[in-house]
Design a protein around this motif. Sequence first.
Motif, PDB file in Angstrom:
ATOM      1  N   THR A  63       0.820  -1.208   0.000  1.00  0.00           N
ATOM      2  CA  THR A  63       0.000   0.000   0.000  1.00  0.00           C
ATOM      3  C   THR A  63       0.853   1.257   0.000  1.00  0.00           C
ATOM      4  OG1 THR A  63      -1.761  -1.208   1.132  1.00  0.00           O
ATOM      5  CG2 THR A  63      -1.869   1.201   1.216  1.00  0.00           C
ATOM      6  N   ILE A  64       1.906   1.286   0.808  1.00  0.00           N
ATOM      7  CA  ILE A  64       2.777   2.473   0.864  1.00  0.00           C
ATOM      8  C   ILE A  64       3.512   2.660  -0.464  1.00  0.00           C
ATOM      9  CG2 ILE A  64       4.855   3.440   1.960  1.00  0.00           C
ATOM     10  CD1 ILE A  64       3.830   2.149   4.593  1.00  0.00           C
ATOM     11  N   ILE A  65       4.028   1.578  -1.032  1.00  0.00           N
ATOM     12  CA  ILE A  65       4.724   1.681  -2.321  1.00  0.00           C
ATOM     13  C   ILE A  65       3.766   2.196  -3.395  1.00  0.00           C
ATOM     14  CG2 ILE A  65       5.761   0.296  -4.191  1.00  0.00           C
ATOM     15  CD1 ILE A  65       7.100  -1.367  -1.898  1.00  0.00           C
ATOM     16  N   GLY A  66       2.558   1.640  -3.435  1.00  0.00           N
ATOM     17  CA  GLY A  66       1.564   2.101  -4.408  1.00  0.00           C
ATOM     18  C   GLY A  66       1.204   3.559  -4.201  1.00  0.00           C
ATOM     19  N   PHE A  67       1.019   3.954  -2.940  1.00  0.00           N
ATOM     20  CA  PHE A  67       0.661   5.333  -2.617  1.00  0.00           C
ATOM     21  C   PHE A  67       1.739   6.308  -3.087  1.00  0.00           C
ATOM     22  CE2 PHE A  67       1.271   8.762   0.577  1.00  0.00           C
ATOM     23  CZ  PHE A  67       0.123   9.496   0.331  1.00  0.00           C
ATOM     24  N   LEU A  68       3.000   6.004  -2.753  1.00  0.00           N
ATOM     25  CA  LEU A  68       4.087   6.909  -3.133  1.00  0.00           C
ATOM     26  C   LEU A  68       4.310   6.922  -4.638  1.00  0.00           C
ATOM     27  CD1 LEU A  68       6.693   6.345  -0.268  1.00  0.00           C
ATOM     28  CD2 LEU A  68       5.138   8.294  -0.570  1.00  0.00           C
ATOM     29  N   LEU A  69       4.187   5.773  -5.282  1.00  0.00           N
ATOM     30  CA  LEU A  69       4.361   5.729  -6.734  1.00  0.00           C
ATOM     31  C   LEU A  69       3.256   6.531  -7.428  1.00  0.00           C
ATOM     32  CD1 LEU A  69       5.886   4.766  -9.209  1.00  0.00           C
ATOM     33  CD2 LEU A  69       4.501   2.677  -9.148  1.00  0.00           C
ATOM     34  N   GLU A  70       2.036   6.377  -6.981  1.00  0.00           N
ATOM     35  CA  GLU A  70       0.935   7.128  -7.589  1.00  0.00           C
ATOM     36  C   GLU A  70       1.074   8.622  -7.320  1.00  0.00           C
ATOM     37  OE1 GLU A  70      -2.687   5.079  -6.408  1.00  0.00           O
ATOM     38  OE2 GLU A  70      -1.801   3.184  -7.121  1.00  0.00           O
ATOM     39  N   LEU A  71       1.569   8.973  -6.148  1.00  0.00           N
ATOM     40  CA  LEU A  71       1.853  10.370  -5.828  1.00  0.00           C
ATOM     41  C   LEU A  71       2.900  10.919  -6.805  1.00  0.00           C
ATOM     42  CD1 LEU A  71       1.341  12.655  -3.728  1.00  0.00           C
ATOM     43  CD2 LEU A  71       3.209  11.687  -2.398  1.00  0.00           C
ATOM     44  N   TYR A  72       3.950  10.132  -7.038  1.00  0.00           N
ATOM     45  CA  TYR A  72       5.001  10.524  -7.977  1.00  0.00           C
ATOM     46  C   TYR A  72       4.432  10.735  -9.382  1.00  0.00           C
ATOM     47  CZ  TYR A  72       9.158  10.332 -10.883  1.00  0.00           C
ATOM     48  OH  TYR A  72      10.136  10.622 -11.816  1.00  0.00           O
ATOM     49  N   VAL A 178       9.656   4.901   1.662  1.00  0.00           N
ATOM     50  CA  VAL A 178       8.794   3.755   1.963  1.00  0.00           C
ATOM     51  C   VAL A 178       9.018   3.280   3.394  1.00  0.00           C
ATOM     52  CG1 VAL A 178       8.377   1.295   1.426  1.00  0.00           C
ATOM     53  CG2 VAL A 178       8.553   2.973  -0.435  1.00  0.00           C
ATOM     54  N   LEU A 179      10.260   3.325   3.862  1.00  0.00           N
ATOM     55  CA  LEU A 179      10.620   2.809   5.184  1.00  0.00           C
ATOM     56  C   LEU A 179      10.381   3.784   6.335  1.00  0.00           C
ATOM     57  CD1 LEU A 179      13.883   0.946   4.175  1.00  0.00           C
ATOM     58  CD2 LEU A 179      11.692  -0.088   4.832  1.00  0.00           C
ATOM     59  N   MET A 180       9.973   5.003   6.034  1.00  0.00           N
ATOM     60  CA  MET A 180       9.725   5.977   7.104  1.00  0.00           C
ATOM     61  C   MET A 180       8.566   5.495   7.976  1.00  0.00           C
ATOM     62  SD  MET A 180      10.263   9.646   5.293  1.00  0.00           S
ATOM     63  CE  MET A 180      11.910  10.190   4.857  1.00  0.00           C
ATOM     64  N   PRO A 181       8.672   5.711   9.302  1.00  0.00           N
ATOM     65  CA  PRO A 181       7.640   5.193  10.203  1.00  0.00           C
ATOM     66  C   PRO A 181       6.283   5.891  10.073  1.00  0.00           C
ATOM     67  CG  PRO A 181       9.307   6.414  11.430  1.00  0.00           C
ATOM     68  CD  PRO A 181       9.782   6.323  10.010  1.00  0.00           C
ATOM     69  N   SER A 182       6.258   7.086   9.538  1.00  0.00           N
ATOM     70  CA  SER A 182       5.008   7.842   9.388  1.00  0.00           C
ATOM     71  C   SER A 182       4.711   8.064   7.913  1.00  0.00           C
ATOM     72  CB  SER A 182       5.128   9.194  10.101  1.00  0.00           C
ATOM     73  OG  SER A 182       4.147  10.094   9.633  1.00  0.00           O
ATOM     74  N   ILE A 183       3.521   7.686   7.478  1.00  0.00           N
ATOM     75  CA  ILE A 183       3.128   7.876   6.076  1.00  0.00           C
ATOM     76  C   ILE A 183       3.054   9.371   5.742  1.00  0.00           C
ATOM     77  CG2 ILE A 183       0.622   7.758   6.470  1.00  0.00           C
ATOM     78  CD1 ILE A 183       2.300   6.140   3.486  1.00  0.00           C
ATOM     79  N   LEU A 184       2.664  10.191   6.720  1.00  0.00           N
ATOM     80  CA  LEU A 184       2.597  11.639   6.484  1.00  0.00           C
ATOM     81  C   LEU A 184       3.993  12.225   6.299  1.00  0.00           C
ATOM     82  CD1 LEU A 184      -0.234  12.642   8.980  1.00  0.00           C
ATOM     83  CD2 LEU A 184      -0.394  12.322   6.499  1.00  0.00           C
ATOM     84  N   GLU A 185       4.928  11.766   7.127  1.00  0.00           N
ATOM     85  CA  GLU A 185       6.323  12.205   6.993  1.00  0.00           C
ATOM     86  C   GLU A 185       6.893  11.739   5.648  1.00  0.00           C
ATOM     87  OE1 GLU A 185      10.666  11.248   9.005  1.00  0.00           O
ATOM     88  OE2 GLU A 185       8.859  10.787  10.158  1.00  0.00           O
ATOM     89  N   ALA A 186       6.595  10.500   5.276  1.00  0.00           N
ATOM     90  CA  ALA A 186       7.084   9.963   4.002  1.00  0.00           C
ATOM     91  C   ALA A 186       6.542  10.784   2.835  1.00  0.00           C
ATOM     92  CB  ALA A 186       6.661   8.499   3.856  1.00  0.00           C
ATOM     93  N   ARG A 187       5.263  11.114   2.876  1.00  0.00           N
ATOM     94  CA  ARG A 187       4.638  11.914   1.818  1.00  0.00           C
ATOM     95  C   ARG A 187       5.300  13.285   1.713  1.00  0.00           C
ATOM     96  NH1 ARG A 187       1.522  16.129   1.843  1.00  0.00           N
ATOM     97  NH2 ARG A 187       0.122  16.535   0.110  1.00  0.00           N
ATOM     98  N   THR A 188       5.496  13.950   2.869  1.00  0.00           N
ATOM     99  CA  THR A 188       6.098  15.289   2.884  1.00  0.00           C
ATOM    100  C   THR A 188       7.514  15.257   2.330  1.00  0.00           C
ATOM    101  OG1 THR A 188       4.752  15.897   4.793  1.00  0.00           O
ATOM    102  CG2 THR A 188       6.720  17.232   4.385  1.00  0.00           C
ATOM    103  N   GLU A 189       8.333  14.317   2.816  1.00  0.00           N
ATOM    104  CA  GLU A 189       9.728  14.213   2.353  1.00  0.00           C
ATOM    105  C   GLU A 189       9.795  13.841   0.876  1.00  0.00           C
ATOM    106  OE1 GLU A 189      12.662  15.002   3.940  1.00  0.00           O
ATOM    107  OE2 GLU A 189      11.194  15.868   5.321  1.00  0.00           O
ATOM    108  N   PHE A 190       8.935  12.940   0.460  1.00  0.00           N
ATOM    109  CA  PHE A 190       8.954  12.486  -0.933  1.00  0.00           C
ATOM    110  C   PHE A 190       8.590  13.622  -1.879  1.00  0.00           C
ATOM    111  CE2 PHE A 190       7.162   9.907  -4.513  1.00  0.00           C
ATOM    112  CZ  PHE A 190       8.368   9.346  -4.892  1.00  0.00           C
ATOM    113  N   ILE A 191       7.555  14.365  -1.560  1.00  0.00           N
ATOM    114  CA  ILE A 191       7.162  15.488  -2.421  1.00  0.00           C
ATOM    115  C   ILE A 191       8.267  16.539  -2.452  1.00  0.00           C
ATOM    116  CG2 ILE A 191       5.579  17.457  -2.579  1.00  0.00           C
ATOM    117  CD1 ILE A 191       3.315  15.552  -1.829  1.00  0.00           C
ATOM    118  N   LYS A 192       8.859  16.839  -1.288  1.00  0.00           N
ATOM    119  CA  LYS A 192       9.978  17.796  -1.253  1.00  0.00           C
ATOM    120  C   LYS A 192      11.094  17.331  -2.165  1.00  0.00           C
ATOM    121  CE  LYS A 192      10.467  18.664   3.265  1.00  0.00           C
ATOM    122  NZ  LYS A 192      11.240  18.883   4.496  1.00  0.00           N
ATOM    123  N   GLY A 193      11.425  16.041  -2.075  1.00  0.00           N
ATOM    124  CA  GLY A 193      12.514  15.477  -2.869  1.00  0.00           C
ATOM    125  C   GLY A 193      12.262  15.496  -4.356  1.00  0.00           C
TER     126      GLY A 193
END
Length: 196
Positions: A63-72, A178-193
Amino acid sequence: MTPQLANKATTLKEQQFILPGYYTWEEFEKIEALMTSPSLRITYLDGYIQFMTLGEEHEMLKTIIGFLLELYLCEMGINFIPVGSATRRSQEKGASFEPDESYYLGQKKENPDLAIEINITSGSIDKLEKYKRFQITEVWFWENNQLSLYRLRDDNYEQIFRSELLPELNVNFFATCVLMPSILEARTEFIKGIRK
């Protein structure tokens, strides 16, 4: 048994089991028809049958991989059609299986462009052969907390270290998020990146 223990919920870990012996397509279909559990997957490849249960860790990562990939894909303006774990099945190809996630990029074609498989346990039947039968352009495997990418070339898969379908995606950064403990933190960092 105490009331506390009686009400305690447990989650099962992912398990894989290859059924001993060789089975025809017709025998596979009979075994498949007996399956009643939606949490049990069955894969068929050249006479071999594998059963797999889906544990909480598997489903979380998928689910997290799919979420981040779709966000990308959305951030990059890439049109896509998510088809999840839709079954790929063909008696002529001698294979039936479900990827964990799969995507058409751009528009719908005969088969998805990208498939993702989460491997928590070992012991699976040939991981890439089943994808090759359906000419999936890229296959990504999540194993040991990292992604391994494979690209189909001349009817064989070759390991690549950057997606050729998504060449701007930093795969190592993606895995870190993907490995970040918080999905919200992962989303924020990923979008920034990806906006750098």
